[in-house]
Write a protein that holds these residues in place. Sequence first.
Motif, short mmCIF file in Angstrom:
data_model
loop_
_atom_site.label_atom_id
_atom_site.label_comp_id
_atom_site.label_asym_id
_atom_site.label_seq_id
_atom_site.Cartn_x
_atom_site.Cartn_y
_atom_site.Cartn_z
N ASP A 11 32.36 46.99 57.11
CA ASP A 11 31.58 46.31 56.08
C ASP A 11 31.36 47.22 54.87
OD1 ASP A 11 31.57 44.21 57.82
OD2 ASP A 11 29.44 44.35 58.33
N GLN A 12 31.10 48.50 55.12
CA GLN A 12 30.94 49.45 54.02
C GLN A 12 32.25 49.55 53.24
OE1 GLN A 12 32.49 52.62 53.62
NE2 GLN A 12 31.21 53.44 51.99
N ALA A 13 33.37 49.63 53.95
CA ALA A 13 34.68 49.71 53.28
C ALA A 13 34.96 48.44 52.47
CB ALA A 13 35.79 49.93 54.32
N GLY A 14 34.61 47.30 53.03
CA GLY A 14 34.83 46.03 52.33
C GLY A 14 34.00 45.91 51.07
N GLU A 15 32.75 46.32 51.16
CA GLU A 15 31.89 46.26 49.97
C GLU A 15 32.39 47.23 48.90
OE1 GLU A 15 29.92 43.90 49.46
OE2 GLU A 15 29.41 43.17 51.46
N PHE A 16 32.87 48.40 49.33
CA PHE A 16 33.46 49.34 48.38
C PHE A 16 34.70 48.72 47.73
CE2 PHE A 16 36.60 52.71 47.49
CZ PHE A 16 35.96 53.29 46.41
N GLY A 17 35.56 48.10 48.55
CA GLY A 17 36.75 47.45 48.01
C GLY A 17 36.39 46.38 46.98
N ALA A 18 35.33 45.63 47.25
CA ALA A 18 34.89 44.59 46.30
C ALA A 18 34.46 45.20 44.97
CB ALA A 18 33.76 43.77 46.90
N THR A 19 33.77 46.34 45.03
CA THR A 19 33.37 46.98 43.76
C THR A 19 34.60 47.38 42.96
OG1 THR A 19 33.22 49.27 44.60
CG2 THR A 19 31.23 47.89 44.79
N ARG A 20 35.64 47.81 43.65
CA ARG A 20 36.87 48.24 42.98
C ARG A 20 37.65 47.04 42.42
NH1 ARG A 20 37.02 52.06 40.56
NH2 ARG A 20 39.21 52.51 40.91
N ILE A 21 37.64 45.91 43.13
CA ILE A 21 38.29 44.70 42.62
C ILE A 21 37.64 44.28 41.32
CG2 ILE A 21 38.63 42.22 43.02
CD1 ILE A 21 38.97 42.96 46.05
N TYR A 22 36.32 44.23 41.32
CA TYR A 22 35.62 43.82 40.10
C TYR A 22 35.82 44.83 38.97
CZ TYR A 22 33.41 39.97 42.60
OH TYR A 22 33.19 38.81 43.31
N ALA A 23 35.87 46.11 39.30
CA ALA A 23 36.13 47.12 38.27
C ALA A 23 37.50 46.89 37.64
CB ALA A 23 36.04 48.53 38.87
N GLY A 24 38.49 46.57 38.45
CA GLY A 24 39.83 46.29 37.92
C GLY A 24 39.85 45.04 37.06
N GLN A 25 39.16 44.00 37.50
CA GLN A 25 39.10 42.78 36.70
C GLN A 25 38.43 43.03 35.35
OE1 GLN A 25 37.07 39.97 39.28
NE2 GLN A 25 38.98 39.39 40.30
N LEU A 26 37.33 43.75 35.36
CA LEU A 26 36.61 44.01 34.11
C LEU A 26 37.38 44.95 33.19
CD1 LEU A 26 32.98 44.18 35.50
CD2 LEU A 26 33.93 42.41 33.97
N ALA A 27 38.16 45.86 33.76
CA ALA A 27 38.97 46.76 32.94
C ALA A 27 39.99 45.96 32.13
CB ALA A 27 39.68 47.79 33.80
N VAL A 28 40.51 44.89 32.70
CA VAL A 28 41.49 44.05 32.00
C VAL A 28 40.79 43.04 31.10
CG1 VAL A 28 43.26 42.27 32.32
CG2 VAL A 28 43.28 44.35 33.74
N MET A 29 39.78 42.37 31.62
CA MET A 29 39.14 41.28 30.88
C MET A 29 38.11 41.78 29.87
SD MET A 29 38.74 38.60 34.03
CE MET A 29 37.99 37.30 33.07
N GLY A 30 37.54 42.97 30.10
CA GLY A 30 36.50 43.46 29.21
C GLY A 30 35.36 42.47 29.14
N SER A 85 33.19 37.17 32.14
CA SER A 85 32.92 38.61 32.25
C SER A 85 31.47 38.90 32.65
CB SER A 85 33.26 39.32 30.94
OG SER A 85 34.65 39.26 30.71
N ALA A 86 30.55 38.16 32.10
CA ALA A 86 29.13 38.38 32.45
C ALA A 86 28.90 38.04 33.93
CB ALA A 86 28.22 37.55 31.56
N GLU A 87 29.52 36.98 34.40
CA GLU A 87 29.38 36.59 35.80
C GLU A 87 30.03 37.62 36.71
OE1 GLU A 87 27.59 34.66 38.60
OE2 GLU A 87 27.52 33.76 36.62
N ILE A 88 31.20 38.12 36.32
CA ILE A 88 31.88 39.15 37.12
C ILE A 88 31.01 40.41 37.17
CG2 ILE A 88 33.87 40.71 37.21
CD1 ILE A 88 35.54 38.36 36.06
N THR A 89 30.42 40.77 36.05
CA THR A 89 29.54 41.94 36.01
C THR A 89 28.35 41.76 36.96
OG1 THR A 89 30.21 42.46 33.75
CG2 THR A 89 28.10 43.37 34.49
N ALA A 90 27.79 40.56 37.00
CA ALA A 90 26.66 40.28 37.90
C ALA A 90 27.11 40.35 39.36
CB ALA A 90 26.06 38.92 37.59
N MET A 91 28.29 39.79 39.66
CA MET A 91 28.79 39.85 41.04
C MET A 91 29.07 41.31 41.42
SD MET A 91 31.14 36.41 41.50
CE MET A 91 32.18 36.60 40.07
#
Length: 178
Positions: A18-37, A43-49
Motif C-alpha cells: 500500500d505504501q508503494a502504491g501510494e508512492f506510485g500514485a504520487t509519481r503518476i500525478y507528478a508526471g501528468q502535471l509535468a506535461v499538462m502544467g 490540472s487543479a483537480e489533478i493537483t488536489a488528487m
Amino acid sequence: MSKMNKSKVDIDRMIRVDQAGEFGATRIYAGQLAVMGDRHPMSAEITAMAAEEDRHHEKFNALMARRGVRPTVLHPFWSAAGYALGAGTALLGPEAAMACTAAVETEIDKHYSDQLDALEKDGADPELADMIEEFREDEREHRDTALAAGAEKAPAYPFLSGAIRLGCRVAIKLAERV
C-alpha cells in the motif's frame, strides 16, 4: 509458521504494497502535471488528487516506521515507472491521463476491498483497516472524477485501461514480496 507470525507477515505485506502504491500514485500525478502544467481545466483537480495521494503516502510511511515494516526494494523503479506512466498518458491527451487515473483507481479499489475483507474477517488490525477504508473512499472519488472528465473518450480506451490495470496487478504482486 504460526498463525500469529503468518498474520504479521500478511499485514507487513499489506502495508508495504500500500505504501508503494501510494508512492506510485504520487509519481503518476507528478508526471501528468509535468506535461499538462496548469493549462488544462483538469490540472487543479489533478493537483488536489495528488495532494490526497501525498497524504496517504505519508500516513503509510509513518505506519511503516512505527511498526518496523521494510519498504519494497523496487522503490526507484516505481518512481520512474509511475512518472513515465503519468507523463506518457498526459502526452496522449487529457482524456488519456484521466483513463490512466480511472484504470489505476479501479484496481486500487479492488485491491483495498480485498484487503479490507481479509482484515475484517479476523479483526487482526483495526488501525490498518480504518486507514484502508478511508483511503479506498478517496480512490473511488478519484476514479469517478476521472470518468466524469472523459476518461472513456481516450484513444483506444479499452486497450489502454486494460494494459494499465494489468500493470497495476503485476506491481501489487511484486511490491508485496520484493
